[in-house]
Design a protein around this motif. Structure first.
Motif, PDB file in Angstrom:
ATOM      1  N   ILE A  24      49.784  44.547  41.369  1.00  0.00           N
ATOM      2  CA  ILE A  24      49.683  44.311  42.819  1.00  0.00           C
ATOM      3  C   ILE A  24      50.175  45.541  43.575  1.00  0.00           C
ATOM      4  N   VAL A  38      47.565  48.251  43.378  1.00  0.00           N
ATOM      5  CA  VAL A  38      46.410  48.013  44.260  1.00  0.00           C
ATOM      6  C   VAL A  38      46.796  48.292  45.707  1.00  0.00           C
ATOM      7  N   VAL A  45      40.673  35.033  34.892  1.00  0.00           N
ATOM      8  CA  VAL A  45      42.117  35.051  35.181  1.00  0.00           C
ATOM      9  C   VAL A  45      42.587  33.644  35.544  1.00  0.00           C
ATOM     10  N   PHE A  94      58.943  37.915  43.014  1.00  0.00           N
ATOM     11  CA  PHE A  94      57.739  37.588  42.244  1.00  0.00           C
ATOM     12  C   PHE A  94      56.908  36.459  42.831  1.00  0.00           C
ATOM     13  N   PRO A 104      54.390  38.659  46.474  1.00  0.00           N
ATOM     14  CA  PRO A 104      52.972  38.564  46.110  1.00  0.00           C
ATOM     15  C   PRO A 104      52.188  37.624  47.021  1.00  0.00           C
ATOM     16  N   PHE A 159      46.089  40.922  51.936  1.00  0.00           N
ATOM     17  CA  PHE A 159      44.810  41.340  51.329  1.00  0.00           C
ATOM     18  C   PHE A 159      43.664  40.480  51.862  1.00  0.00           C
ATOM     19  N   THR A 202      33.553  49.219  49.605  1.00  0.00           N
ATOM     20  CA  THR A 202      34.665  49.727  48.784  1.00  0.00           C
ATOM     21  C   THR A 202      35.971  49.029  49.143  1.00  0.00           C
ATOM     22  N   TYR A 203      36.221  48.923  50.431  1.00  0.00           N
ATOM     23  CA  TYR A 203      37.443  48.251  50.880  1.00  0.00           C
ATOM     24  C   TYR A 203      37.445  46.798  50.444  1.00  0.00           C
ATOM     25  N   ILE A 208      38.485  46.522  46.841  1.00  0.00           N
ATOM     26  CA  ILE A 208      39.930  46.768  46.640  1.00  0.00           C
ATOM     27  C   ILE A 208      40.729  45.543  47.077  1.00  0.00           C
ATOM     28  N   TYR A 209      40.397  45.026  48.267  1.00  0.00           N
ATOM     29  CA  TYR A 209      41.180  43.888  48.787  1.00  0.00           C
ATOM     30  C   TYR A 209      40.954  42.632  47.965  1.00  0.00           C
ATOM     31  N   THR A 256      40.334  42.522  44.733  1.00  0.00           N
ATOM     32  CA  THR A 256      41.144  42.706  43.521  1.00  0.00           C
ATOM     33  C   THR A 256      42.609  42.363  43.807  1.00  0.00           C
ATOM     34  N   GLY A 257      43.087  42.834  44.956  1.00  0.00           N
ATOM     35  CA  GLY A 257      44.461  42.545  45.344  1.00  0.00           C
ATOM     36  C   GLY A 257      44.703  41.051  45.493  1.00  0.00           C
ATOM     37  N   LEU A 260      44.829  39.336  41.973  1.00  0.00           N
ATOM     38  CA  LEU A 260      46.061  39.639  41.236  1.00  0.00           C
ATOM     39  C   LEU A 260      47.272  38.926  41.856  1.00  0.00           C
ATOM     40  N   SER A 261      47.343  38.905  43.179  1.00  0.00           N
ATOM     41  CA  SER A 261      48.483  38.256  43.847  1.00  0.00           C
ATOM     42  C   SER A 261      48.521  36.769  43.519  1.00  0.00           C
ATOM     43  N   ALA A 273      47.150  35.205  40.974  1.00  0.00           N
ATOM     44  CA  ALA A 273      47.476  35.006  39.557  1.00  0.00           C
ATOM     45  C   ALA A 273      48.975  35.176  39.323  1.00  0.00           C
ATOM     46  N   GLU A 274      49.549  36.157  39.964  1.00  0.00           N
ATOM     47  CA  GLU A 274      50.983  36.410  39.825  1.00  0.00           C
ATOM     48  C   GLU A 274      51.804  35.203  40.302  1.00  0.00           C
TER      49      GLU A 274
END
Lengths: 283, 339
Positions: free
Chosen positions: A263, A266, B11, B289, B293, B300, B311-312, B315-316, B318-319, B322-323, B325-326
């Protein structure tokens, strides 16, 4: 296009990097002879003893210098390619900015990993040659065989399918964490350079270094707080887990860390790209 | 877009699998057990009176122990751990109803018995340590807390006093001498009263099939229990009797845990088992944690919605993945880790 850009980035790094690697290797050989003399147990003349100590000291200094060289090469490549006069040429090429950024990241990560592996191999070689009398013995061989048999019995023969899956997840997590940590270090440095170049037109490098040390100090402070507060408590919590949950929870912890570092990566990447896309002003 | 969606799905499925696996494995812990008493008097004591202080019914192999044993001055005796011989003990018919076997570990160099292991038919085990010094009449007891909590009742021919305090328990993982310093609220004490040597660390009371320990200096009100004792000493044979009891219940277990906590808090410094520090760690971890996130996820998401360039958006997105999932994995772990 990424491959082409990456090729030139890596070429510019390894043009000087290999000199450091050769020097590291040569110093390791020198250090290994020094260790051999000191470890021989015999009476050696004083000049040779001094020479041995100096050679070991120089070897360690050489490793540190090599790591520093790798960092400087990455730093300089990034700065020159984006924020100096060369930047004019870089951004007129038919290559997207994101490709440029990705190439720098891959270049930085590859350089750090190859530097680390080189130091590890050279250091290993130095210790193997220096302590060869203690290492290459029957006892060592038997200890290795015993260790392997114990590992085989403990892990391979008695492990269940779930144990093996969890072990693979843990190993993969640690490898990914290591790669992500290296990437994070690169991104952090790149971001400091980008912010320094954005906010200061004349003293870009000084600003970049200042921001790097300021942010780095805060990161170290947070890490030490983490160690002080969390490590003792975590040990208790993990040890208090019932047996049936221990393995799974123990596996999830590196996964959590892996996601957390991703995170941050990114987020830094997004800020970095935004700065390059909108704020870059080469005039 | 398809790649990102499939990664997202992978994920999320992985996180879901972890949640299901962890939930399925969670089992409740039952702490209530029954009171059991195993008497083990005459034959056990006969081991100590066979000519010398102990009988060697059956000498088996020698083993080495590294568990510390302490003398009357609370000094660790290091020579005790040099050699040990296991002695098999005879059981009476009465004892055989509840006891499967007994091992007495005897140190041949110092001629002391310092360990007794009693295996009960139900699978539980009592592990008690005794120290005999100079052929004396003193026992220092340590009790193993591996399976259940125990009391060991001990009577001496001279000055045999029994006193009682409510819910007295043994901290079985600490030494007797350390326990003597404990807060009397938890009554974590050992009762030892030697004959001629007269070492007194407390007293023992046996009431209604339960044994308790008492320190007369700290618990003067326990005098009233003396009259209630059902335990008798066999003055004719002048043999001290030993009764072994196993007792556990939730209240006693909680009291024992509190005593342990207090003991470690006092002895190990503020960093160990400190509630405040554990609380701070939990907050710190949760912020690091989960909260951060989650805030990152929201940020994001907002940027993803506002972004115009592809592109942006990548990226966002993906962020965001991941957040999320975390947070999911952290919450799953924290449910079991933070108790």
């Amino acid at each position: 296009m990424l491959k082409k850009v990456l090729k030139y980035d890596l070429k510019s790094i390894y043009k000087y990097w290999w000199i450091g690697a050769i020097a590291c290797f040569a110093l390791s050989l020198l250090g290994s002879f020094g260790i051999s003399f000191l470890n021989s147990g015999k009476e050696i003349p004083v000049p040779i003893e001094i020479f041995s100590y100096i050679s070991v000291f120089l070897t360690i200094v050489g490793y540190v210098a090599f790591i520093f060289l790798a960092q400087v090469l990455v730093f300089v490549r990034y700065y020159k390619n984006f924020f100096s006069d060369e930047g004019y040429l870089t951004f007129t090429l038919p290559v997207k900015r994101i490709t440029q950024l990705n190439s720098k990241l891959i270049m930085g990560t590859t350089t750090y990993i190859s530097t680390f592996l080189t130091c590890l191999l050279c250091g290993g070689m130095m210790l193997l040659i220096g302590f060869r009398n203690e290492i290459f013995t029957k006892e060592t061989y038997e200890a290795i065989i015993d260790g392997w048999n114990e590992f085989k019995e403990l892990v391979l023969l008695n492990a269940t399918a779930l144990d093996i899956v969890l072990l693979i997840i843990i190993l993969l997590s640690f490898i990914i964490i290591a790669i992500l940590a290296v990437m994070l270090s690169n991104q952090f440095m790149f971001l400091c350079i980008s912010v320094g170049a954005t906010i200061s037109k004349k003293a870009k490098i000084v600003s970049a270094i200042g921001i790097y040390f300021f942010a780095g100090s805060w990161a170290s402070f947070l890490l030490s707080m983490f160690s002080i507060f969390v490590s003792a408590a975590m040990t208790n919590w993990i040890l208090d887990l019932p047996d049936n949950l221990f393995d799974i929870i123990f596996t999830l912890i590196p996964v959590i860390i892996m996601f957390f570092i991703s995170i941050i990566n990114v987020a830094l990447y997004a800020i970095q790209y935004r700065l390059l896309d909108n704020k870059l002003n080469l005039s | 877009m398809k790649k990102i969606l499939s990664i997202t799905l992978a994920v999320l499925m992985l996180s879901l699998c972890f949640v299901v696996t962890v939930s399925a494995d969670a089992t409740p812990i039952n702490t209530d057990t029954q009171v059991k008493i195993a008497t083990f008097s005459e034959d056990f004591q006969n081991m100590f009176v066979d000519g010398t202080m102990y009988s060697r019914a059956n000498t088996t192999n020698i083993q080495y122990y590294e568990t510390p044993v302490f003398n009357e001055y609370n000094e660790e005796i290091t020579d005790v751990i040099d050699e040990a011989v296991i002695i098999d003990c005879k059981l009476s018919d009465e004892q055989k109803k509840t006891v499967d076997g007994v091992e007495v570990i005897y140190n041949s160099s110092t001629e002391t018995i310092y360990e007794v292991q009693i295996y009960y038919k139900d699978g539980s085990r009592l592990f008690a340590k005794y120290l005999l010094v100079d052929l004396m009449n003193e026992y220092n007891k340590l009790i193993n807390h591996e399976f259940e909590e125990y009391y060991v009742d001990f009577n001496w021919p001279v000055g045999n006093v029994v006193a009682l305090n409510e819910k007295a328990i043994f901290n079985q993982q600490t030494r007797v001498f350390d326990l003597y310093e404990s807060d009397d609220t938890f009554n974590v004490k050992c009762a030892v009263k030697g004959g001629s040597l007269r070492y007194s660390y407390g007293q023992i009371i046996y009431i209604d099939n339960e044994f308790y320990f008492y320190d007369p200096e700290l618990n003067p009100e326990a005098e009233e229990y003396k009259a209630k004792t059902k335990y008798t000493h066999d003055f004719e044979s002048d043999v001290p009797k030993v009764k072994l009891g196993i007792i556990t219940d939730t209240a006693t277990k909680e009291a024992l845990d509190e005593a342990l906590q207090k003991y470690y808090d006092d002895d190990m410094g503020y960093m160990y088992n400190d509630e405040l520090l554990e609380g701070v760690s939990k907050v710190f971890l949760t912020i690091l944690f989960a909260v951060i996130p989650f805030v990152a996820f929201v940020a994001f998401l907002v940027f993803l919605i506002k972004a115009k360039k592809k592109t942006y958006k990548k990226i966002y997105l993906t962020g965001c993945i991941l957040s999320l999932a975390e947070v999911a994995v952290f919450i799953t772990t924290a449910l079991y880790l933070f108790k």
